[in-house]
Design a protein around this motif. Sequence first.
Motif, PDB file in Angstrom:
ATOM      1  N   ARG A  89       0.829  -1.212   0.000  1.00  0.00           N
ATOM      2  CA  ARG A  89       0.000   0.000   0.000  1.00  0.00           C
ATOM      3  C   ARG A  89       0.862   1.261   0.000  1.00  0.00           C
ATOM      4  NH1 ARG A  89      -2.988  -2.422   4.442  1.00  0.00           N
ATOM      5  NH2 ARG A  89      -4.736  -3.662   3.672  1.00  0.00           N
ATOM      6  N   SER A  90       1.818   1.326   0.919  1.00  0.00           N
ATOM      7  CA  SER A  90       2.664   2.518   0.990  1.00  0.00           C
ATOM      8  C   SER A  90       3.558   2.625  -0.239  1.00  0.00           C
ATOM      9  CB  SER A  90       3.509   2.499   2.270  1.00  0.00           C
ATOM     10  OG  SER A  90       4.305   1.324   2.342  1.00  0.00           O
ATOM     11  N   THR A 139       1.409   3.958  -3.124  1.00  0.00           N
ATOM     12  CA  THR A 139       1.066   5.368  -2.937  1.00  0.00           C
ATOM     13  C   THR A 139       2.227   6.277  -3.311  1.00  0.00           C
ATOM     14  OG1 THR A 139      -0.504   4.844  -1.163  1.00  0.00           O
ATOM     15  CG2 THR A 139       0.349   7.097  -1.259  1.00  0.00           C
TER      16      THR A 139
END
Length: 290
Positions: A196-197, A200
Amino acid sequence: MNPLLWIALVTAAIVLSLWFPRWRLKRALARPLPPEGLAVLEKNIPVYRHMPAPLQEQLRRLVVQFLYQKKFVGCGGLEITDEMRYTIAGQACLLLLNRQTQVYPELDTILVYPTEFIVTRNEVGPGGVVTPSANGLLGESWGDGRVVLAWDHVQRGAADWTDGHNVVLHEFAHQLDSESGAANGAPYLPSVSSYRSWATVLSRDFDNLRHDAIYQQHSVMDHYGATNPAEFFAVATETFFEKPYQMAEHHAELYAQFLQYYKVDPRDWMAPPVEPEHMASPFPNFAQHW
């Protein structure tokens, strides 16, 4: 044949097939890197001299394993030398330091051309018209266990460790990227939250680089990284290892993601660049080592 005897023979054969390769690898790793190999690392990986001793030892061990497991093939009349093998292996293994990973498990062969090589591909145009197109390349990572490199550009990457251009780092970053199942800019990561990070930060910086490329604005990273997410990861890897201070300043979150992934900080091996950048060497007392 007695069924029990047959089972015993099959079991023994399986055990032997699993044990023998490990024994051979262990024996190979017991041999130290020869002096000529160490000399090549010191010459063609300038940051090697500034690494702490444990990292130097780790890199030497990785190089020994790389050279034991991978095959080098000269193309276009090129004869493979020990300098080529140690240079390519040493630069490729920088990406593996401190990481719990195998040594490029899907890679079998490194093809080395003397200079730019030509690859012909079919391009589909309007109306589905297929047109053969010949492209000159400096390196390429293939999904069939091969990496292709142009030796003269490998040498250029070794000669200048501050310009953010290194064909070996670039193509072997593609190898890491593909270990997750597809070369899409998202290599194998330890958890869902990591993805996820990663997504992003890299998606945002990729879009920013595309903007810089479209409007021809200066960027720490080469505009080629705006081609697609896979090329962005490879170009960002080159930048991380060769221009770490600039990347950390202008792409702090991206740099933090790469710190977590590569588990080394190249700033520990390099002095901060002095302005104007081209006037000073990033390696302390570097001239004394030549």
